[in-house]
Design a protein around this motif. Structure first.
Motif, PDB file in Angstrom:
ATOM      1  N   SER A 131       0.837  -1.204   0.000  1.00  0.00           N
ATOM      2  CA  SER A 131       0.000   0.000   0.000  1.00  0.00           C
ATOM      3  C   SER A 131       0.868   1.248   0.000  1.00  0.00           C
ATOM      4  O   SER A 131       0.544   2.258  -0.631  1.00  0.00           O
ATOM      5  CB  SER A 131      -0.912   0.028   1.227  1.00  0.00           C
ATOM      6  OG  SER A 131      -1.852  -1.013   1.147  1.00  0.00           O
ATOM      7  N   GLN A 189      -7.230   0.845  -0.647  1.00  0.00           N
ATOM      8  CA  GLN A 189      -7.518  -0.344   0.159  1.00  0.00           C
ATOM      9  C   GLN A 189      -8.627  -0.014   1.158  1.00  0.00           C
ATOM     10  O   GLN A 189      -9.510  -0.824   1.395  1.00  0.00           O
ATOM     11  CB  GLN A 189      -6.247  -0.800   0.907  1.00  0.00           C
ATOM     12  CG  GLN A 189      -6.460  -2.066   1.729  1.00  0.00           C
ATOM     13  CD  GLN A 189      -5.168  -2.589   2.358  1.00  0.00           C
ATOM     14  OE1 GLN A 189      -4.100  -1.973   2.229  1.00  0.00           O
ATOM     15  NE2 GLN A 189      -5.265  -3.715   3.043  1.00  0.00           N
ATOM     16  N   ASP A 201      -5.584  -1.315  -4.981  1.00  0.00           N
ATOM     17  CA  ASP A 201      -5.044  -1.871  -3.750  1.00  0.00           C
ATOM     18  C   ASP A 201      -6.066  -2.772  -3.073  1.00  0.00           C
ATOM     19  O   ASP A 201      -7.010  -2.301  -2.452  1.00  0.00           O
ATOM     20  CB  ASP A 201      -4.613  -0.725  -2.813  1.00  0.00           C
ATOM     21  CG  ASP A 201      -3.739  -1.228  -1.662  1.00  0.00           C
ATOM     22  OD1 ASP A 201      -3.555  -2.455  -1.533  1.00  0.00           O
ATOM     23  OD2 ASP A 201      -3.248  -0.376  -0.894  1.00  0.00           O
ATOM     24  N   GLU A 202      -5.875  -4.056  -3.212  1.00  0.00           N
ATOM     25  CA  GLU A 202      -6.764  -5.068  -2.614  1.00  0.00           C
ATOM     26  C   GLU A 202      -8.221  -4.818  -2.917  1.00  0.00           C
ATOM     27  O   GLU A 202      -9.076  -4.911  -2.049  1.00  0.00           O
ATOM     28  CB  GLU A 202      -6.547  -5.141  -1.089  1.00  0.00           C
ATOM     29  CG  GLU A 202      -5.163  -5.658  -0.743  1.00  0.00           C
ATOM     30  CD  GLU A 202      -5.073  -6.142   0.698  1.00  0.00           C
ATOM     31  OE1 GLU A 202      -6.096  -6.574   1.255  1.00  0.00           O
ATOM     32  OE2 GLU A 202      -3.964  -6.084   1.253  1.00  0.00           O
TER      33      GLU A 202
END
Ligand SMILES: Nc1ncnc2c1ncn2[C@@H]1O[C@H](COP(=O)(O)OP(=O)(O)OP(=O)(O)O)[C@@H](O)[C@H]1O
Ligand SMILES: [Mg+2]
Lengths: 482, 259
Positions: free
Chosen positions: B43, B87, B172-173
């Motif tokens: 991240s 995220q 991000d994720e």
């Protein structure tokens, strides 16, 4: 105005209204005493009962102490150094009958402030009363309003032309000796607006007053009185600006609203008095008493305010809900930056049965400012089934500002329902980063976050005012995250 | 398109080093996946590329289309066509998705010399993008992420990506928190956005999403460095074996991993 234009006009961030108009003033001595009050009354050619009203108020004021309970700190004004009446020189010493007689400089001033008074340029759908220092300069659309039976003029004119109405209502909501600054105002009050809407009438356009303090030495002590007869309706807006001076100036107004049966008054304010510089030099002391009286059953009074200016604000627009089923509302955004201090809120006094009040207060503090919400909800024994709903949110920008809430609830009737919610949040780095990642610069990001935070209040404002308020918030907080 | 060269990054506040020499080259038309244990710096890498001010680049460079972007603010990088799906998407109460996105779209369009859209045009444009990831229209009227479920927030990030049509996106994720059907829909949407002129970097813990979006390159980040790069098979191997085989003994004990 398009969104981009609105955004562009935020660039610069300075106080745009800080210029001075170079006009000639009539001489008037500084200080306050009985002779001064007599002189104010003489210059305004007032009937005897008004002079008596002033003198009685002055007697009360002399006995009173300046209150120190608000959560603000300032050097008390020197009341002997203030000029209580400030009038520009007129060609023949009289209030202009038409625009041709108004000083060009003053017309230009209003033009610059975005309130053109000339017929061709006048804002459509809004009648404007322009108050410059102690005097109403001009009121637009008077004739058109008169056709509907609506009276919209300065309070000085109302005293001359409609004395019976003024006599009946002035001081009936905010008594002469109500508090220190209300008493001072009652003694020396200058111009303000007067509105009378007769029975069964929806006022055909929004009414607005634009207050301008120009004279460095003078204070402004306007007095506004709005009366809505049975089943009538009016929306009133007020805006305020002042030049940037090193010295503090005093603004102590009184506003009284009376709503009779089924009547509705909506009162909106954008207060943008000069707030002083970054070090806290100069700026307006804004000590104001505003109160509405829901006198008739099922009447409604609604205050909406966007308070962005003034060095110190001290103001609690209130509603006394006497009529059964009457409604009081208070929607407020108060922004403080740099060294500004604000102690503002409302009083909702439930007297009648089934009365309802709503309080939505949004306080935003940045810089080294201090922002307090102070509110009272009072339910009298007779107020069966009264309801109040309060939301009081604070937002902090940066680490050096303060937010405080002082909610007071006094309930003397067990059937009452009082709900209070409060929250405090901080504009976080992460929130700003998120919006920046989507392409907005830091100032636009803050402005968006703040506008979102204030949305419930801003949507209460009439259209033209909402755009103005939106811009103001942006300008006010520019560069506040360092 | 994007070149990350020997990037060293520490936390501005206390100087802790997080990225310790990352090298990565991403070309047009490519899809990359970055995997790696919790806390390894994935991240952080995404945020540093996007211009987060909490981090300081102490060494190395980030080049976008050949030019260093280190001196640019986050918004200026967004104007170049850089996008980050967070995220943990942030809530912005009172600001509708539509308002945020129209302002964002028009700001970027203006910077890139493209035509801005008026509210009606934007509404139509946004509707198309909603369809792409099967998001209900009412979502554009709601406040940004406020009260959204975890999965809805993730989907909303991809919706924003679709609207802003960036040149390079770090996701991000995005797959974490999406249910099985939502994962398929969102992956399908990403596939439609990805083309020969843009690039996508997916940070993920699971190889599942890679079944739908085939990466050209898979990288493993461990303790602030890219420890290994490979193709899709690397992701499968990681899924089966975990990261242990990649972790140097010294680092493993620091991370408290078994040894
Ligand atoms: N602003 C910060 N201040 C202090 N430490 C930070 C900061 N940002 C990241 N870190 C630390 O840097 C390390 C890497 O964090 P990062 O969020 O990049 O990990 P990650 O690889 O994304 O992990 P995950 O898979 O759990 O999302 C962590 O140990 C984290 O605590
Ligand atoms: Mg992470």
């Amino acid at each position: 105005m398009s969104e981009t234009e609105a955004l562009e006009s935020m660039v610069g961030g300075e106080y745009k209204y800080g210029f001075t108009t170079d006009v000639e003033y009539e001489d008037f001595p500084k200080g306050i005493n009985e002779d001064i009050i007599r002189e104010i009354s003489r210059r305004k050619d007032e009937p005897e009962w008004v002079l008596e009203f002033r003198l009685e108020a002055f007697e009360k004021w002399k006995q009173m102490e300046e209150p120190d309970w608000p959560n603000v700190e300032y050097e008390k004004p020197n009341f002997d150094e203030i000029q209580y009446y400030s009038s520009t020189k007129k060609k023949d010493g009289k209030k202009p009958e038409s625009l041709d007689e108004v000083d060009d400089q003053i017309l230009e001033t209003y033009e610059k402030l975005g309130i053109p008074l000339e017929e061709q340029k006048q804002l459509q759908g809004v009648a404007v009363d322009a108050v410059f220092d102690s005097e109403s300069i001009f009121t637009t659309f008077k004739e058109k309003l008169a056709e509907a039976g609506v009276i919209f003029c300065s309070i000085s004119e109302a005293i001359q032309d409609h004395p019976e109405l003024v006599k009946e209502y002035m001081g009936s909501v905010v008594p002469k000796g109500d508090n220190f600054y209300a008493a001072l105002n009652s003694a020396v009050f200058s111009d303000g607006s007067f509105v009378y809407v007769p029975e069964d009438t929806v006022c055909p356009m929004d009414l607005s007053t634009y207050f301008r303090i120009n004279n460095m030495q003078s204070g402004q002590f306007e007095r506004t009185l709005i009366i809505c007869e049975d089943n009538s309706h009016v929306s009133y807006l007020e805006g305020c600006t002042a030049p940037m001076y090193q010295e503090n100036q005093l603004h102590a107004a009184v506003v009284e609203l009376v709503a009779l049966e089924d009547a509705e008054i909506k009162y909106s304010t954008i207060q943008n008095w000069y707030s002083g510089d970054e070090e806290g030099q100069g700026g307006i002391f804004n000590f104001v008493t505003k109160r509405g009286h829901c006198r008739g059953d099922n009447s409604k009074i609604s205050w909406t305010q966007v308070e962005t200016g003034s060095a110190i604000t001290w103001k609690y627009p209130s509603v006394i809900m006497q009529g059964d089923g009457s409604i009081g509302e208070f929607f407020s955004v108060a922004v403080t930056n740099n060294r500004q201090q604000a102690d503002t809120g409302t009083k909702m006094i439930h007297v009648g049965k089934d009365t309802k009040s709503t309080i939505i207060s949004k306080g935003i503090s940045a810089g080294e400012s201090d922002n307090s919400y102070r509110g009272l909800v009072k339910i009298s024994p007779r107020a069966e089934n009264a309801q109040n709903y309060s939301v009081c949110d604070s937002m902090l920008i940066g680490q050096t500002c303060g937010a405080h809430t002082f909610p007071y609830i006094e309930s003397a009737n067990p059937t009452a329902k009082v709900e209070h919610e409060a929250s405090t949040s901080r504009v976080g780095e992460d929130q700003i980063f998120y919006l920046q990642q989507r392409g907005m610069d830091e100032d636009d990001a803050i402005s968006l976050i703040v506008n979102g935070f204030c949305k419930e209040v801003l949507q209460e404002l009439p259209m033209e005012f909402a755009v103005e308020a939106d811009k103001l918030l942006g300008i006010k907080l520019e560069g506040s995250v360092g | 398109m994007l070149e990350i060269k020997d990037l060293h990054v520490c936390v501005e506040e206390d100087g802790t080093e997080i990225l310790k020499g990352v090298n990565l080259t991403i070309n047009e038309g490519e899809v990359h996946a970055i995997m790696g244990p919790n806390g390894s710096g994935k991240s952080t890498l995404s945020k540093v590329v996007a211009g987060h001010e909490a981090y300081e680049v102490t060494q190395g460079d980030i080049l976008f289309e050949g030019e260093s972007i280190l001196e640019l603010e986050a918004d200026e990088r967004a104007h170049l066509g850089l996008f980050l799906a967070f995220q943990y998407p942030v809530e912005v109460p009172g600001v509708t998705n539509k308002n945020l996105l129209r302002q964002a779209y028009n700001t970027i369009a203006q910077e890139q010399g493209r035509e801005e859209l008026d509210p009606l045009q934007f509404e139509d444009y946004a509707k198309e993008k909603l369809d792409l990831i099967k998001m209900k229209p009412e979502f554009i009227e709601r406040s940004v992420n406020a009260g959204f479920s975890g999965g809805e927030k993730k989907r909303n990030e991809i919706f924003q990506m679709a609207v802003l049509d960036p040149k390079i996106s770090f996701l991000d994720e995005t797959d974490s928190g999406l249910d099985i059907d939502a994962l398929k829909t969102v992956a399908n949407g990403i596939n439609q956005i990805a083309d020969d002129d843009n690039a996508v970097v997916m940070v993920t813990h699971y190889q599942r999403i890679l079944d739908y979006i085939t990466p050209d390159h898979v990288h493993v980040m461990i303790d602030g460095e890219i420890a290994k790069s490979g193709d899709k098979d690397l992701a499968i191997k990681l899924e089966e074996q975990g990261y242990d085989w990649l972790i140097e003994p010294a680092t493993a004990s620091v991370n408290g991993e078994q040894q």
